[in-house]
Design a protein around this motif. Structure first.
Motif, PDB file in Angstrom:
ATOM      1  N   MET A  74       0.834  -1.204   0.000  1.00 13.85           N
ATOM      2  CA  MET A  74       0.000   0.000   0.000  1.00 13.85           C
ATOM      3  C   MET A  74       0.868   1.253   0.000  1.00 13.85           C
ATOM      4  O   MET A  74       0.599   2.224  -0.715  1.00 13.85           O
ATOM      5  N   GLY A  75       1.923   1.243   0.815  1.00 14.69           N
ATOM      6  CA  GLY A  75       2.831   2.387   0.862  1.00 14.69           C
ATOM      7  C   GLY A  75       3.495   2.650  -0.473  1.00 14.69           C
ATOM      8  O   GLY A  75       3.582   3.797  -0.925  1.00 14.69           O
ATOM      9  N   TRP A  76       3.944   1.588  -1.124  1.00 13.90           N
ATOM     10  CA  TRP A  76       4.570   1.741  -2.444  1.00 13.90           C
ATOM     11  C   TRP A  76       3.573   2.249  -3.482  1.00 13.90           C
ATOM     12  O   TRP A  76       3.902   3.102  -4.311  1.00 13.90           O
ATOM     13  N   LEU A  77       2.340   1.733  -3.442  1.00 14.68           N
ATOM     14  CA  LEU A  77       1.336   2.132  -4.433  1.00 14.68           C
ATOM     15  C   LEU A  77       0.920   3.594  -4.264  1.00 14.68           C
ATOM     16  O   LEU A  77       0.718   4.304  -5.249  1.00 14.68           O
ATOM     17  N   ILE A  78       0.789   4.049  -3.031  1.00 16.54           N
ATOM     18  CA  ILE A  78       0.397   5.440  -2.796  1.00 16.54           C
ATOM     19  C   ILE A  78       1.488   6.387  -3.257  1.00 16.54           C
ATOM     20  O   ILE A  78       1.218   7.443  -3.831  1.00 16.54           O
TER      21      ILE A  78
ATOM     22  N   LEU B  86      10.201   5.632   1.766  1.00 16.46           N
ATOM     23  CA  LEU B  86      11.088   5.054   0.756  1.00 16.46           C
ATOM     24  C   LEU B  86      10.692   5.508  -0.647  1.00 16.46           C
ATOM     25  O   LEU B  86      11.537   5.680  -1.519  1.00 16.46           O
ATOM     26  N   GLY B  87       9.374   5.720  -0.842  1.00 15.27           N
ATOM     27  CA  GLY B  87       8.888   6.119  -2.159  1.00 15.27           C
ATOM     28  C   GLY B  87       9.027   7.600  -2.426  1.00 15.27           C
ATOM     29  O   GLY B  87       9.725   8.017  -3.358  1.00 15.27           O
ATOM     30  N   ASP B  88       8.363   8.421  -1.630  1.00 17.91           N
ATOM     31  CA  ASP B  88       8.336   9.867  -1.873  1.00 17.91           C
ATOM     32  C   ASP B  88       8.853  10.671  -0.687  1.00 17.91           C
ATOM     33  O   ASP B  88       8.360  11.749  -0.398  1.00 17.91           O
ATOM     34  N   GLY B  89       9.832  10.148   0.001  1.00 23.89           N
ATOM     35  CA  GLY B  89      10.343  10.837   1.171  1.00 23.89           C
ATOM     36  C   GLY B  89      11.824  11.118   1.084  1.00 23.89           C
ATOM     37  O   GLY B  89      12.512  10.691   0.155  1.00 23.89           O
ATOM     38  N   SER B  90      12.324  11.858   2.057  1.00 25.15           N
ATOM     39  CA  SER B  90      13.753  12.120   2.187  1.00 25.15           C
ATOM     40  C   SER B  90      14.093  12.202   3.664  1.00 25.15           C
ATOM     41  O   SER B  90      13.235  12.469   4.502  1.00 25.15           O
ATOM     42  N   GLN B  91      15.364  11.950   3.975  1.00 26.14           N
ATOM     43  CA  GLN B  91      15.806  11.909   5.364  1.00 26.14           C
ATOM     44  C   GLN B  91      16.709  13.091   5.664  1.00 26.14           C
ATOM     45  O   GLN B  91      17.550  13.477   4.859  1.00 26.14           O
ATOM     46  N   HIS B  92      16.519  13.690   6.852  1.00 20.92           N
ATOM     47  CA  HIS B  92      17.320  14.836   7.278  1.00 20.92           C
ATOM     48  C   HIS B  92      17.842  14.558   8.684  1.00 20.92           C
ATOM     49  O   HIS B  92      17.353  15.103   9.664  1.00 20.92           O
TER      50      HIS B  92
END
Length: 271
Positions: free
Chosen positions: A91-95, A200-206
């Motif tokens: 679901m996370g990947w699909l969204i 993992l799909g539409d995020g970034s780490q700070h």
């Protein structure tokens, strides 16, 4: 339906992690600061917070001296919702990276790399048949329609294709790129799986505990922010720099129920 009484002002509580305006009789949860060093107060409320939270009205909290701690999120005590962990991840990947075709088929897009292996593992564990093909994008120039900047793609793209019949397995749980309402029944453990995959799909780490999630869909961010609050995460929504189309949700993966913020500023606002 609740009818508010006539009022001429709102009470505003503003700090680094919150900015809320409420009516005089609005119910507020707080813990008294108790004076002393902030770190000592933090240790007190971390070890014994359930006995320190109190309920009052906004006007009473406004008139208190010495400030107070305000909770920024709640602890989710729900048990696991009946759904496979692998389906939550899918679901996370699909969204974030999926596409639901009008034909009923489902597609997933991802650049070549370890994330492709992660998606393959999820689909295989769920026994969902799929086909996979390469899109040769490496080295091509791409113009960002939002900013106008020119980028050169570093990797080829992989497309996962799940046909109409096989996609019915997925559509028992999710039929579009919206967060389904049953996500509010997730335990914190399940929400963590869902959030990690979204990032993992539409995020970034700070840093170690700070992340951002990007989306054009404000409803998606509103739902995600509500889920964060329910599961003990601080979050705030803002417009992405140099981008007037994509919103961003900043998420801090810390249990802020054990580290409430002290009220540094309060004021009356004419209404």
């Amino acid at each position: 339906k609740y009818i508010y009484e006539n009022f001429k002002q709102l009470i505003r509580f503003k700090g680094k992690a919150y900015d809320i305006s409420v009516t005089d009789k609005h119910s507020m949860i707080y813990a008294p600061s108790g004076g002393g060093h902030k770190k000592n107060n933090y240790q007190i409320y971390k070890s014994n917070r359930s006995k320190n939270w109190r309920k009052t009205t906004a006007i009473e909290l406004f008139n208190k001296t010495g400030g107070a701690f305000l909770p920024l999120a709640a602890l989710n005590k729900q048990k696991d919702f009946k759904i496979q962990d692998e389906m939550i991840k899918l679901m996370g990947w699909l969204i974030s990276e999926g596409h639901f075709r009008e034909s009923g088929a489902v597609q997933l897009f991802q650049s070549e790399g370890k994330k492709v292996k992660m998606i393959e593992k999820i689909l295989n564990n769920l026994a969902i048949p799929y086909s996979k093909y390469l899109r040769n994008f490496q080295g091509r120039n791409f113009k960002d329609p939002r900013t106008g900047k020119i980028y050169q793609t570093k990797r080829n793209s992989i497309t996962f294709y799940i046909g109409t019949e096989n996609a019915k397995i997925i559509k028992k749980f999710i039929t579009n790129k919206e967060i389904p309402n049953f996500a509010f029944k997730f335990s914190t453990r399940q929400f963590n799986l869902f959030l990690d995959t979204l990032l993992l799909g539409d995020g970034s780490q700070h840093g170690k505990k700070s992340f951002s999630y990007y989306s054009k869909d404000e409803d998606t961010l509103d739902k995600l922010q509500a889920l964060c609050v329910m599961n003990g995460y601080r979050s705030h929504k803002y417009m992405r720099k140099n981008d007037n189309k994509n919103l961003c949700l900043g998420i801090c993966k810390t249990d802020f129920t054990t580290y409430p913020s002290k009220v540094p500023q309060k004021e009356f606002i004419p209404y």
